[in-house]
Design a protein around this motif. Sequence first.
Motif, PDB file in Angstrom:
ATOM      1  N   LYS A 180       0.954  -1.379   0.521  1.00 46.52           N
ATOM      2  CA  LYS A 180       0.383   0.004   0.356  1.00 46.52           C
ATOM      3  C   LYS A 180       0.967   1.207  -0.220  1.00 46.52           C
ATOM      4  N   SER A 181       1.814   1.288   0.474  1.00 50.49           N
ATOM      5  CA  SER A 181       3.181   2.465   0.679  1.00 50.49           C
ATOM      6  C   SER A 181       3.126   2.628  -0.899  1.00 50.49           C
ATOM      7  N   ALA A 182       3.865   1.619  -0.810  1.00 54.16           N
ATOM      8  CA  ALA A 182       4.708   1.870  -2.372  1.00 54.16           C
ATOM      9  C   ALA A 182       3.542   2.739  -3.639  1.00 54.16           C
ATOM     10  N   ILE A 183       2.298   2.421  -3.076  1.00 46.62           N
ATOM     11  CA  ILE A 183       1.665   2.423  -4.418  1.00 46.62           C
ATOM     12  C   ILE A 183       1.091   2.985  -4.042  1.00 46.62           C
ATOM     13  N   ASP A 184       1.387   4.096  -2.587  1.00 43.29           N
ATOM     14  CA  ASP A 184       0.502   5.398  -2.489  1.00 43.29           C
ATOM     15  C   ASP A 184       1.553   6.454  -2.981  1.00 43.29           C
ATOM     16  N   ASN A 185       3.651   5.584  -3.196  1.00 45.50           N
ATOM     17  CA  ASN A 185       3.776   6.578  -3.260  1.00 45.50           C
ATOM     18  C   ASN A 185       4.345   6.442  -4.915  1.00 45.50           C
ATOM     19  N   HIS A 186       3.955   5.127  -5.637  1.00 41.70           N
ATOM     20  CA  HIS A 186       3.890   4.703  -6.760  1.00 41.70           C
ATOM     21  C   HIS A 186       5.399   4.673  -6.850  1.00 41.70           C
ATOM     22  N   GLU A 187       5.448   3.718  -6.107  1.00 39.55           N
ATOM     23  CA  GLU A 187       6.562   2.980  -5.916  1.00 39.55           C
ATOM     24  C   GLU A 187       6.780   2.088  -6.321  1.00 39.55           C
ATOM     25  N   ASP A 188       8.054   1.603  -7.480  1.00 40.90           N
ATOM     26  CA  ASP A 188       8.602  -0.421  -7.434  1.00 40.90           C
ATOM     27  C   ASP A 188       8.236  -0.677  -6.269  1.00 40.90           C
ATOM     28  N   ILE A 189       7.841  -1.908  -5.918  1.00 47.19           N
ATOM     29  CA  ILE A 189       7.975  -3.356  -4.957  1.00 47.19           C
ATOM     30  C   ILE A 189       6.899  -4.941  -5.483  1.00 47.19           C
ATOM     31  N   ALA A 190       7.911  -5.477  -5.165  1.00 42.55           N
ATOM     32  CA  ALA A 190       7.963  -7.090  -5.402  1.00 42.55           C
ATOM     33  C   ALA A 190       7.611  -8.002  -4.141  1.00 42.55           C
ATOM     34  N   VAL A 191       6.186  -8.154  -4.000  1.00 47.24           N
ATOM     35  CA  VAL A 191       6.048  -8.877  -3.125  1.00 47.24           C
ATOM     36  C   VAL A 191       5.366 -10.682  -3.288  1.00 47.24           C
ATOM     37  N   THR A 192       5.586 -11.401  -2.118  1.00 46.07           N
ATOM     38  CA  THR A 192       5.185 -12.805  -1.999  1.00 46.07           C
ATOM     39  C   THR A 192       3.979 -13.106  -2.570  1.00 46.07           C
ATOM     40  N   GLY A 193       3.575 -12.945  -3.433  1.00 44.70           N
ATOM     41  CA  GLY A 193       1.632 -12.977  -3.160  1.00 44.70           C
ATOM     42  C   GLY A 193       0.635 -13.995  -3.978  1.00 44.70           C
ATOM     43  N   TRP A 194      -0.100 -14.221  -3.824  1.00 48.41           N
ATOM     44  CA  TRP A 194      -0.581 -15.063  -4.128  1.00 48.41           C
ATOM     45  C   TRP A 194      -2.353 -14.956  -4.500  1.00 48.41           C
ATOM     46  N   THR A 195      -3.198 -15.731  -5.413  1.00 44.80           N
ATOM     47  CA  THR A 195      -4.669 -15.472  -5.094  1.00 44.80           C
ATOM     48  C   THR A 195      -5.533 -16.876  -5.130  1.00 44.80           C
ATOM     49  N   PRO A 196      -6.268 -16.571  -3.603  1.00 47.87           N
ATOM     50  CA  PRO A 196      -6.631 -15.869  -4.213  1.00 47.87           C
ATOM     51  C   PRO A 196      -6.554 -14.608  -2.808  1.00 47.87           C
ATOM     52  N   HIS A 197      -6.211 -13.477  -3.098  1.00 42.10           N
ATOM     53  CA  HIS A 197      -6.572 -12.977  -1.915  1.00 42.10           C
ATOM     54  C   HIS A 197      -7.182 -11.253  -2.406  1.00 42.10           C
ATOM     55  N   TRP A 198      -7.306 -10.415  -1.152  1.00 36.63           N
ATOM     56  CA  TRP A 198      -8.268  -9.206  -1.739  1.00 36.63           C
ATOM     57  C   TRP A 198      -7.235  -8.286  -2.119  1.00 36.63           C
ATOM     58  N   MET A 199      -5.497  -8.245  -2.225  1.00 38.69           N
ATOM     59  CA  MET A 199      -5.042  -7.170  -2.420  1.00 38.69           C
ATOM     60  C   MET A 199      -5.644  -7.332  -3.967  1.00 38.69           C
ATOM     61  N   PHE A 200      -6.008  -8.062  -5.106  1.00 37.13           N
ATOM     62  CA  PHE A 200      -6.009  -7.313  -6.739  1.00 37.13           C
ATOM     63  C   PHE A 200      -7.627  -7.512  -6.731  1.00 37.13           C
ATOM     64  N   ALA A 201      -7.703  -7.318  -6.413  1.00 36.72           N
ATOM     65  CA  ALA A 201      -9.393  -6.392  -5.783  1.00 36.72           C
ATOM     66  C   ALA A 201      -9.200  -4.908  -5.163  1.00 36.72           C
ATOM     67  N   ARG A 202      -8.141  -4.599  -4.540  1.00 36.58           N
ATOM     68  CA  ARG A 202      -8.313  -3.312  -4.340  1.00 36.58           C
ATOM     69  C   ARG A 202      -7.103  -2.316  -5.272  1.00 36.58           C
ATOM     70  N   TRP A 203      -6.586  -3.046  -5.708  1.00 36.73           N
ATOM     71  CA  TRP A 203      -5.182  -2.816  -6.756  1.00 36.73           C
ATOM     72  C   TRP A 203      -4.613  -3.272  -7.451  1.00 36.73           C
ATOM     73  N   ASP A 204      -4.970  -2.867  -8.159  1.00 38.93           N
ATOM     74  CA  ASP A 204      -4.176  -2.884  -9.994  1.00 38.93           C
ATOM     75  C   ASP A 204      -2.336  -3.589  -9.956  1.00 38.93           C
ATOM     76  N   LEU A 205      -2.942  -4.980  -9.823  1.00 34.81           N
ATOM     77  CA  LEU A 205      -1.430  -5.427 -10.037  1.00 34.81           C
ATOM     78  C   LEU A 205      -1.126  -7.083 -10.864  1.00 34.81           C
ATOM     79  N   LYS A 206      -0.290  -6.953 -11.411  1.00 30.63           N
ATOM     80  CA  LYS A 206       0.085  -8.163 -12.025  1.00 30.63           C
ATOM     81  C   LYS A 206       1.311  -9.358 -11.542  1.00 30.63           C
TER      82      LYS A 206
END
Length: 286
Positions: A180-206
């Motif tokens: 969230k902090s990185a996106i708020d500041n339009h910065e790059d960040i790489a996180v360990t992610g998985w689906t299903p997860h609510w973050m994909f509904a909240r932010w535009d991710l890939k």
Amino acid sequence: MTQSSMRLAGLALIVGAGLAATTAQAQDKGTVNLSYVEWSSTVASTNVMRAVLEQAGYEVKMSSLSAAAMWQSVATGDTDAFLAGWLPTTHEDYYAKLQDQLVDTGVNLDGTKLGLVVPAYSEVDSIADLNEHADDFDNKLTGIDPGAGIMRLTDKVIDAYDLDLNLQSGSGATMTAALKSAIDNHEDIAVTGWTPHWMFARWDLKYLDDPKNVYGGAEQIHTIVRQGLKEDMPEAYAILDAFEWTAEDMGEVMLMNQEEDSDPYENAKQWVEEHQDMVQEWLPES
């Protein structure tokens, strides 16, 4: 006392006796101990199962553990079940070691995915390109708890792609906070992610492409129970065995849990109440 009053009093005694018998029957069913990890997906599914088992008349206790301890607790019989067996890849080490000491009742959610996730605006599209942009990512990958299978796989990713980025452990909550902090500041960040997860509904991710397929393909989430549960609590076992839902179903609960001051257990009870058609398919016929 009039004849009418006597009839009403008698009816009240009958109803009261019936409710007492129902309560006693529910109490006699015993307690089901569910273990889970503090991942948003697992919090959602475990609380929903708690609500369903309670509807069926069981008491339910929940134990928050690390992934390794969760598997071990069911293998030793310290807890009865968990709903977070990510197979065949994420938890393959735990399953290989403990499969003879527990029971896999099958899939409760199909079509999961995991990998490295970045904001959609990132110029990087593949894990293979991360080294060229290591400075943009502050030379790090943001992970979750060190016992998670995705962290083990990410260590393998670092070796396979010879990445110059360090994997930082934390928790699901610290990972999404950093995102969230990185996106708020339009910065790059790489996180360990998985689906299903609510973050994909909240932010535009890939997801970053994984040309070496270290993370593997789509996975499934399995329900794992202790040996002997089917004999000790056949109805509870049948409910756990029948439990199956979709990523969209889970996503509804996860989004409810992200609301300010929300209670995952209360949200689960609400979801169960609103989806009784589905819930009835999990409950044995009376």
